[in-house]
Scaffold this motif. Structure first.
Motif, PDB file in Angstrom:
ATOM      1  N   UNK A  95       0.687  -1.270   0.026  1.00  0.00           N
ATOM      2  CA  UNK A  95      -0.147  -0.139  -0.045  1.00  0.00           C
ATOM      3  C   UNK A  95       1.020   1.165  -0.219  1.00  0.00           C
ATOM      4  N   UNK A  96       1.957   1.336   0.746  1.00  0.00           N
ATOM      5  CA  UNK A  96       2.829   2.332   0.896  1.00  0.00           C
ATOM      6  C   UNK A  96       3.490   2.482  -0.526  1.00  0.00           C
ATOM      7  N   UNK A  97       4.068   1.549  -1.233  1.00  0.00           N
ATOM      8  CA  UNK A  97       4.616   1.587  -2.535  1.00  0.00           C
ATOM      9  C   UNK A  97       3.557   2.170  -3.569  1.00  0.00           C
ATOM     10  N   UNK A  98       2.326   1.759  -3.532  1.00  0.00           N
ATOM     11  CA  UNK A  98       1.427   2.406  -4.344  1.00  0.00           C
ATOM     12  C   UNK A  98       1.072   3.802  -4.137  1.00  0.00           C
ATOM     13  N   UNK A  99       1.106   4.199  -2.832  1.00  0.00           N
ATOM     14  CA  UNK A  99       0.979   5.632  -2.452  1.00  0.00           C
ATOM     15  C   UNK A  99       1.959   6.416  -2.984  1.00  0.00           C
ATOM     16  N   UNK A 100       3.458   5.837  -2.829  1.00  0.00           N
ATOM     17  CA  UNK A 100       4.476   6.790  -3.298  1.00  0.00           C
ATOM     18  C   UNK A 100       4.213   6.964  -4.968  1.00  0.00           C
ATOM     19  N   UNK A 101       3.752   5.931  -5.565  1.00  0.00           N
ATOM     20  CA  UNK A 101       3.706   5.869  -7.155  1.00  0.00           C
ATOM     21  C   UNK A 101       2.570   6.993  -7.241  1.00  0.00           C
ATOM     22  N   UNK A 102       1.503   6.989  -6.555  1.00  0.00           N
ATOM     23  CA  UNK A 102       0.383   8.095  -6.871  1.00  0.00           C
ATOM     24  C   UNK A 102       0.911   9.644  -6.477  1.00  0.00           C
ATOM     25  N   UNK A 103       1.779   9.649  -5.619  1.00  0.00           N
ATOM     26  CA  UNK A 103       2.326  10.995  -5.320  1.00  0.00           C
ATOM     27  C   UNK A 103       3.254  11.330  -6.541  1.00  0.00           C
ATOM     28  N   UNK A 104       3.988  10.170  -7.079  1.00  0.00           N
ATOM     29  CA  UNK A 104       4.883  10.459  -8.227  1.00  0.00           C
ATOM     30  C   UNK A 104       4.139  11.058  -9.349  1.00  0.00           C
ATOM     31  N   UNK A 105       3.091  10.436  -9.819  1.00  0.00           N
ATOM     32  CA  UNK A 105       2.098  10.505 -11.048  1.00  0.00           C
ATOM     33  C   UNK A 105       1.683  12.209 -10.662  1.00  0.00           C
ATOM     34  N   UNK A 106       0.894  12.609  -9.474  1.00  0.00           N
ATOM     35  CA  UNK A 106       0.584  13.673  -9.499  1.00  0.00           C
ATOM     36  C   UNK A 106       1.769  14.766  -9.456  1.00  0.00           C
ATOM     37  N   UNK A 107       3.004  14.500  -8.858  1.00  0.00           N
ATOM     38  CA  UNK A 107       3.932  15.544  -9.348  1.00  0.00           C
ATOM     39  C   UNK A 107       4.337  15.828 -10.548  1.00  0.00           C
ATOM     40  N   UNK A 108       4.472  14.569 -11.303  1.00  0.00           N
ATOM     41  CA  UNK A 108       4.841  14.495 -12.629  1.00  0.00           C
ATOM     42  C   UNK A 108       3.876  15.552 -13.432  1.00  0.00           C
ATOM     43  N   UNK A 109       2.451  15.584 -13.155  1.00  0.00           N
ATOM     44  CA  UNK A 109       1.511  16.091 -13.845  1.00  0.00           C
ATOM     45  C   UNK A 109       1.679  17.607 -13.651  1.00  0.00           C
ATOM     46  N   UNK A 110       1.854  18.041 -12.508  1.00  0.00           N
ATOM     47  CA  UNK A 110       2.184  19.246 -11.910  1.00  0.00           C
ATOM     48  C   UNK A 110       3.578  19.844 -12.444  1.00  0.00           C
ATOM     49  N   UNK A 111       4.382  18.867 -12.860  1.00  0.00           N
ATOM     50  CA  UNK A 111       5.840  19.382 -13.210  1.00  0.00           C
ATOM     51  C   UNK A 111       5.672  19.776 -14.695  1.00  0.00           C
ATOM     52  N   UNK A 112       4.889  19.013 -15.604  1.00  0.00           N
ATOM     53  CA  UNK A 112       4.747  19.334 -17.030  1.00  0.00           C
ATOM     54  C   UNK A 112       3.771  20.388 -17.076  1.00  0.00           C
ATOM     55  N   UNK A 113       3.030  20.700 -15.949  1.00  0.00           N
ATOM     56  CA  UNK A 113       2.336  22.220 -16.193  1.00  0.00           C
ATOM     57  C   UNK A 113       2.933  23.211 -15.827  1.00  0.00           C
ATOM     58  N   UNK A 114       4.219  22.974 -15.019  1.00  0.00           N
ATOM     59  CA  UNK A 114       4.855  24.109 -14.680  1.00  0.00           C
ATOM     60  C   UNK A 114       4.509  24.857 -13.570  1.00  0.00           C
ATOM     61  N   UNK A 115       3.681  24.292 -12.599  1.00  0.00           N
ATOM     62  CA  UNK A 115       2.889  24.904 -11.656  1.00  0.00           C
ATOM     63  C   UNK A 115       3.878  25.239 -10.508  1.00  0.00           C
ATOM     64  N   UNK A 116       3.489  26.343  -9.654  1.00  0.00           N
ATOM     65  CA  UNK A 116       4.468  26.875  -8.507  1.00  0.00           C
ATOM     66  C   UNK A 116       4.413  25.892  -7.059  1.00  0.00           C
ATOM     67  N   UNK A 117       4.896  26.302  -6.242  1.00  0.00           N
ATOM     68  CA  UNK A 117       4.606  25.966  -5.037  1.00  0.00           C
ATOM     69  C   UNK A 117       3.216  25.949  -4.396  1.00  0.00           C
ATOM     70  N   UNK A 118       2.325  26.660  -4.862  1.00  0.00           N
ATOM     71  CA  UNK A 118       0.995  26.990  -4.116  1.00  0.00           C
ATOM     72  C   UNK A 118       0.167  25.606  -4.532  1.00  0.00           C
ATOM     73  N   UNK A 119       0.492  25.131  -5.838  1.00  0.00           N
ATOM     74  CA  UNK A 119      -0.135  23.738  -6.223  1.00  0.00           C
ATOM     75  C   UNK A 119       0.213  22.657  -5.476  1.00  0.00           C
ATOM     76  N   UNK A 120      -0.498  22.419  -4.405  1.00  0.00           N
ATOM     77  CA  UNK A 120      -0.232  21.554  -3.415  1.00  0.00           C
ATOM     78  C   UNK A 120      -0.877  19.969  -3.574  1.00  0.00           C
ATOM     79  N   UNK A 121      -0.560  18.778  -2.990  1.00  0.00           N
ATOM     80  CA  UNK A 121      -1.110  17.663  -3.034  1.00  0.00           C
ATOM     81  C   UNK A 121      -1.678  17.399  -1.586  1.00  0.00           C
ATOM     82  N   UNK A 122      -2.969  17.420  -1.408  1.00  0.00           N
ATOM     83  CA  UNK A 122      -3.696  16.937  -0.198  1.00  0.00           C
ATOM     84  C   UNK A 122      -3.982  15.666   0.340  1.00  0.00           C
ATOM     85  N   UNK A 123      -3.251  15.283   1.298  1.00  0.00           N
ATOM     86  CA  UNK A 123      -3.720  13.959   1.636  1.00  0.00           C
ATOM     87  C   UNK A 123      -4.188  13.835   3.146  1.00  0.00           C
TER      88      UNK A 123
END
Length: 573
Positions: free
Chosen positions: A226-254
């Motif tokens: 479950x932890x490994x899958x959760x880390x993959x989910x965070x990487x997916x969201x970070x990658x999406x924001x990275x390609x969008x070029x979003x700043x630090x205000x674009x957070x991921x809420x858990x």
């Protein structure tokens, strides 16, 4: 200076009389009493409040109406095709009681726009998904194509928000179906141009975009898978924001997740995962939210201050699972967790369903989000507390809930043609009330009884920023399952009735596959892990629980084996 409190007033404006049919039309002339000209409305409740009232009015034809003045053609079965309903529609938008606030932040909504979702021929939304078997059958490119469509629609959603003065939006975690899956996962580089276009537009217009993965993402789980899958989910969201070029205000809420019968040990596992398994990019974007089941603000504040993790205050959750410290004293301390990272604070606001607003019912009853919010918390107007935070409105009516607060507090100007009415209020019967707080004797949810006004002649009453449709009583006409409309008659602030072109709409339904669905071990447990506001929409007609069970099998398997109410987070916002 505080704004003066006032109520909206109205003056009657009669809708113009109907016009005669053009003499050049070859369509047979019929009277309004003809059975073939009966008005139709949706028999099922319209989730976007667009039940129509037929009305004759002098107005130009909308280009979205596709008027056809020719004799009806025969369809394949030999019958005549029914003509599209091109008569204007009037929305019943009642006045609001005006209130005053010193709040200066932005209001936003989550994932889905109800007006755009109802457009035709192509609805606009960003949460297309599918079941795992569909990908096995059609290939991973099927899921990738859905991601491209979702991203392109995100651009149109941001444009619509700007036109309507909404500059805060939560992006659906379903943007790229199965992108974080252990077997089918894929890189988002193929969509980097589309993502950059959406991000560039948001930055240009000053819009804030955030994400909120569902309860499948559990960094403190005792299950390594479950932890490994959760880390993959965070990487997916970070990658999406990275390609969008979003700043630090674009957070991921858990959320912290479950208790697993030992809250201190669970918090210790979170610390270990955060420090040793997350990348710096993940740590920079991760924020935690208090929940209504397991972790109050008091529970997560010490670990968040230790690790410098910002905290999202959810007012609704705090109402159910309150902190011991009063909010006016607590919120400045929460804001500091944001300021240490140079991030603008954000909070969440939702309301319970009206029948549970008095605190009755179970936690699961009270946790469900209502359609709209009717007041801002007192703390929103306090200097140094919450006056300038960004506030995410978590409500079923999405952008309409934001508009409602705009009207109540005069926060922004409204485009009347984009307003939609609320759903009818839920009425409790005497038997249901007598069975105990809106539930029957067995503790099951009470049945709901909705009322619908009868249709009749229509008078539009002018408001400062609203429209009222007064309907005199007459027999209700037969309703069908589908309504198509072309125009709406609304009243603007210029005190004149005017015609506003609107997109055609159709009743939105989730298609159901005719084929037998694979069994789900415990659909209730799977459903409890799905985010209330994420609005995933399977394009292949799959059951949503089946989709999520296939996309996040690690968390679902753990929930089936170990779930004990609060052992797995069942919060949905």
């Amino acid at each position: 200076m505080a704004k003066r409190k006032r109520s909206e007033t109205a003056s009657a404006v009669v809708v113009p009389a109907p016009l005669q049919q053009p003499t050049t039309s070859t369509r047979p002339k019929r009277t309004r009493q003809s059975p073939k000209k009966k008005a139709v409305v949706d028999d099922a409740w319209d989730p976007y409040g667009e039940a129509s009232v037929p009305l004759d009015s002098e107005a130009e034809d909308s280009p979205l109406t596709d008027l056809d003045e020719t004799t009806p053609e025969k369809n394949k079965k030999g019958g005549k095709r029914k003509k599209k309903n091109t008569e204007p529609v009037v929305y019943d938008i009642p006045p609001v009681e005006r209130k005053v606030t010193q709040f200066k932040g932005r209001l936003g909504y989550a994932c889905l726009n109800t007006v755009l979702r109802a457009t035709k021929p192509e609805p606009i939304f960003c949460s297309r998904t599918c079941r795992k078997d569909t990908i096995h059958k059609n290939g991973i490119d099927f899921a990738k194509d859905l991601g491209l469509k979702n991203t392109r629609d995100l651009v149109r959603l941001i444009e619509w928000n700007e036109e309507n003065k909404i500059r805060f939006l939560r992006i659906s975690s379903e943007m790229f179906p199965f992108a974080s899956h252990g077997e089918l996962g894929y890189d988002l580089s193929y969509a980097k141009d589309e993502l950059k276009a959406a991000g560039d537009l948001a930055k240009k217009l000053g819009h804030r975009l955030t994400t909120h993965p569902g309860q499948f993402t559990q960094l403190a789980s005792p299950k390594e898978a479950v932890v490994e899958a959760s880390v993959r989910e965070l990487e997916y969201h970070c990658q999406m924001m990275r390609y969008m070029g979003l700043g630090k205000d674009s957070v991921i809420i858990l959320h912290m997740g479950g208790v697993y019968n030992d809250k201190p040990s669970t918090i210790a596992r979170f610390r270990e995962t955060y420090l040793n398994k997350l990348t710096q990019e993940m740590r920079d974007r991760l924020v935690l939210e208090n929940d209504e089941m397991c972790y109050s603000v008091d529970d997560i504040l010490p670990i968040c201050e230790e690790l410098k993790v910002p905290i999202v205050l959810d007012y609704h959750h705090n109402w159910i699972n309150p902190s011991e410290t009063p909010l006016p004293l607590l919120i400045p301390r929460l804001n500091k967790t944001w300021h240490l990272k140079g991030i603008h604070p954000k909070q969440h606001l939702s309301s319970p369903k009206p029948q549970f607003a008095d605190g009755s019912g179970s936690v699961m009853d009270r946790r469900a989000h209502g359609d709209r919010c009717y007041t801002l918390p007192d703390e929103m107007g306090m200097e140094g507390v919450s006056r300038d935070v960004d506030l995410m409105i978590e409500a079923k009516d999405k952008e309409q809930a934001v508009f409602h607060l705009y009207r109540i507090y005069g926060l922004e100007e409204i485009k009347w043609e984009n307003l939609r009415p609320e759903k009818p209020a839920v009425v409790k019967s005497e038997d249901e009330n007598g069975a105990g707080e809106g539930q029957d004797g067995e503790g099951s949810p009470a049945k709901r009884r909705r009322t619908r006004p009868k249709l009749s002649s229509v008078i539009v009453e002018e408001q400062a920023d609203s429209v009222i449709v007064t309907q005199t009583e007459q027999s209700t006409q037969k309703r069908t399952r589908k309504v198509k409309v072309g125009k709406a008659i609304v009243v603007g602030s210029d005190s004149t009735a005017k015609s506003t072109k609107l997109p055609k709409r159709t009743t939105v339904r989730t298609r159901r596959s005719k084929q037998p669905q694979p069994s789900i071990v415990d659909g209730t447990m799977v459903a409890s892990l799905i985010n209330q506001e994420d609005a995933p929409d399977p394009v292949d007609g799959a059951d949503l629980r089946e989709v999520e069970a296939g996309e996040h099998p690690e968390a679902v398997d753990a929930a089936e084996r170990d779930g004990d109410g609060c052992a797995v987070q069942v919060n949905g916002s």
